[in-house]
Scaffold this active site. Structure first.
Site, PDB file in Angstrom:
ATOM      1  N   GLN A 105      -1.207  -9.373   8.615  1.00 39.31           N
ATOM      2  CA  GLN A 105      -2.192  -8.483   9.386  1.00 39.31           C
ATOM      3  C   GLN A 105      -1.295  -7.768  10.610  1.00 39.31           C
ATOM      4  O   GLN A 105      -1.844  -6.719  10.583  1.00 39.31           O
ATOM      5  CB  GLN A 105      -2.795  -9.455  10.123  1.00 39.31           C
ATOM      6  CG  GLN A 105      -4.056 -10.037   9.169  1.00 39.31           C
ATOM      7  CD  GLN A 105      -4.919  -9.026   8.591  1.00 39.31           C
ATOM      8  OE1 GLN A 105      -5.166  -7.774   9.138  1.00 39.31           O
ATOM      9  NE2 GLN A 105      -5.575  -9.165   7.392  1.00 39.31           N
ATOM     10  N   HIS A 157      -1.941  -3.549   0.973  1.00 41.36           N
ATOM     11  CA  HIS A 157      -3.050  -3.209   0.912  1.00 41.36           C
ATOM     12  C   HIS A 157      -3.912  -3.402   2.272  1.00 41.36           C
ATOM     13  O   HIS A 157      -4.871  -2.782   2.823  1.00 41.36           O
ATOM     14  CB  HIS A 157      -4.133  -3.588  -0.189  1.00 41.36           C
ATOM     15  CG  HIS A 157      -4.362  -4.999   0.292  1.00 41.36           C
ATOM     16  ND1 HIS A 157      -5.600  -5.629   0.555  1.00 41.36           N
ATOM     17  CD2 HIS A 157      -3.530  -6.366   0.025  1.00 41.36           C
ATOM     18  CE1 HIS A 157      -5.772  -6.843   0.574  1.00 41.36           C
ATOM     19  NE2 HIS A 157      -4.513  -7.482   0.314  1.00 41.36           N
ATOM     20  N   THR A 167       9.345  -6.540 -14.890  1.00 46.01           N
ATOM     21  CA  THR A 167       9.404  -5.035 -14.574  1.00 46.01           C
ATOM     22  C   THR A 167       8.378  -4.906 -13.407  1.00 46.01           C
ATOM     23  O   THR A 167       7.507  -5.343 -13.149  1.00 46.01           O
ATOM     24  CB  THR A 167       8.978  -4.563 -15.977  1.00 46.01           C
ATOM     25  OG1 THR A 167       9.659  -4.919 -17.052  1.00 46.01           O
ATOM     26  CG2 THR A 167       8.828  -2.881 -15.747  1.00 46.01           C
ATOM     27  N   CYS A 189     -10.604 -13.533   1.620  1.00 48.65           N
ATOM     28  CA  CYS A 189     -10.302 -14.150   0.324  1.00 48.65           C
ATOM     29  C   CYS A 189     -11.171 -15.495   0.366  1.00 48.65           C
ATOM     30  O   CYS A 189     -11.074 -16.267  -0.826  1.00 48.65           O
ATOM     31  CB  CYS A 189      -8.950 -14.566   0.507  1.00 48.65           C
ATOM     32  SG  CYS A 189      -7.832 -13.134   0.642  1.00 48.65           S
TER      33      CYS A 189
END
Length: 376
Positions: free
Chosen positions: A177, A199, A235, A322
């Site tokens: 945060q 994000h 990857t 969440c």
């Protein structure tokens, strides 16, 4: 004319910055695998390493200390599961991406886990930390977030770090945060690890990083091709990494704008206090993230408030995104000593890079209108 919907849930996820979108589109046009040695692979690898340098610059780290992950949750899980520690000390204020793996390690792996209590102010109890460090098997890994995702309270990480060092322990700082909202310096924090998530600062979802002190060896949790210097196989998510890097660079440029956002947040809270003497602003007495307000209306459930604000065109959260939809009180507010009722009545407003001064005024109007409807 109806007003456009207003997004005030930046702590859940920030809108994608245009710089990140452009970087991702450019990376998606690169066909190469960063591990390939031909020209296409070298170009892809250059994109990845440029982003690594951008993220390192935001947090005051060396590029080699940045380990890419699928997000903050994986970064925290990796740190807790693979750090060379005999025990864990986890603050009661931590995000579920720290609490859940810590409890799993205690349950399945038998590793001793100790809970660091919080004070009513919203900060951790440093005296309790000193006692736990003396009690816990050594070396202990202490997990302490830099700033709380629900209240915004900035934790006393420097003081905690001094106690951890004196006890020959390790320190994991969840900076998810804080990054992009506070100026960070990994070497200055003297933490052993910090976790990041793109994000939260205007990058894409699905990409994060664990920043590791240069001389700290950590065993991979995810095995395979040996990417990321053998510390995390698979990857690389090149488009996500490119977007993360561009968002980190933009967030670094915007750090000076955080003072204005803090002023807007403060004006919102001042209007709330003036209209409602019984409004509860959690952690309002300590230093907080400049964008965050956690406010309770006594007697009005947070779920009802979130729905009412949504109908009024405002997007806000009750607790951590969440954990939204789970009918339980905020564990953060409970750890601070709030009653179950108070912990069920708090709603978080969080501003961000695309907010305006008018957003604070509109938020205040909506809050006061709801308060008057429900409280009279």
């Amino acid at each position: 004319m109806p007003q456009a919907p207003l997004y005030l849930d930046y702590n859940a996820t920030a809108p994608l910055r245009p710089e990140a979108r452009e970087a991702m589109l450019a990376a998606l046009a690169e066909p190469g695998n960063p591990s390939s040695i031909h020209a296409f692979g070298r170009r892809a690898r250059a994109v990845k390493e440029a982003a690594r340098a951008q993220i390192a610059a935001l947090v005051g780290a060396e590029p080699a200390e940045i380990l890419f992950t699928s997000g903050g949750t994986e970064a925290n899980n990796l740190a807790l599961a693979r750090a060379p520690a005999a025990s864990l000390i986890v603050s009661a204020l931590e995000h579920d991406s720290v609490l859940a793996p810590a409890h799993a390690l205690a349950r399945v792996g038998g590793k001793p886990v100790y809970t660091l209590p919080a004070l009513p102010s919203g900060l951790v109890d440093l005296a309790a930390l000193e006692r736990l460090l003396a009690e816990a098997p050594k070396p202990a890994l202490v997990a302490l977030m830099l700033a709380n995702n629900e209240t915004g309270a900035i934790q006393p990480v420097a003081e905690a770090q001094a106690l951890v060092r004196a006890a020959s322990g390790l320190l994991l700082v969840d900076a998810i945060q804080a990054a992009g909202k506070l100026a960070l310096n990994f070497s200055g924090l003297q933490a052993d690890m910090i976790s990041l998530s793109a994000h939260k600062l205007g990058g894409p979802t699905g990409i994060g990083a664990l920043v590791l002190r240069g001389d700290l060896a950590i065993e991979a949790l995810q095995l395979g091709g040996g990417q990321e210097l053998g510390r995390r196989a698979g990857t690389e998510n090149l488009a996500g990494i490119a977007g993360f890097g561009a968002a980190a660079e933009a967030a670094g440029r915007d750090l000076g704008h955080m003072a204005a956002i803090a002023a807007w947040r403060d004006s919102f809270e001042a209007a709330v206090r003036a209209a409602a003497a019984d409004a509860v602003i959690h952690a309002g007495g300590v230093a907080r993230l400049p964008n965050t307000s956690c406010i309770g209306i006594p007697g009005v459930a947070a779920e009802l408030q979130v729905m009412a604000f949504d109908l009024a065109g405002l997007a806000v959260s009750a607790g951590s995104a969440c954990s939204s939809g789970k009918m339980k009180p905020s564990h953060v507010l409970s750890a601070m000593g709030c009653s179950e009722a108070a912990a069920r009545e708090a709603v978080r407003f969080s501003f961000g890079w695309n907010s305006t001064p008018d957003d604070a005024g509109r938020a205040a109007e909506a809050w006061i209108a709801l308060y008057r409807r429900k409280r009279g």
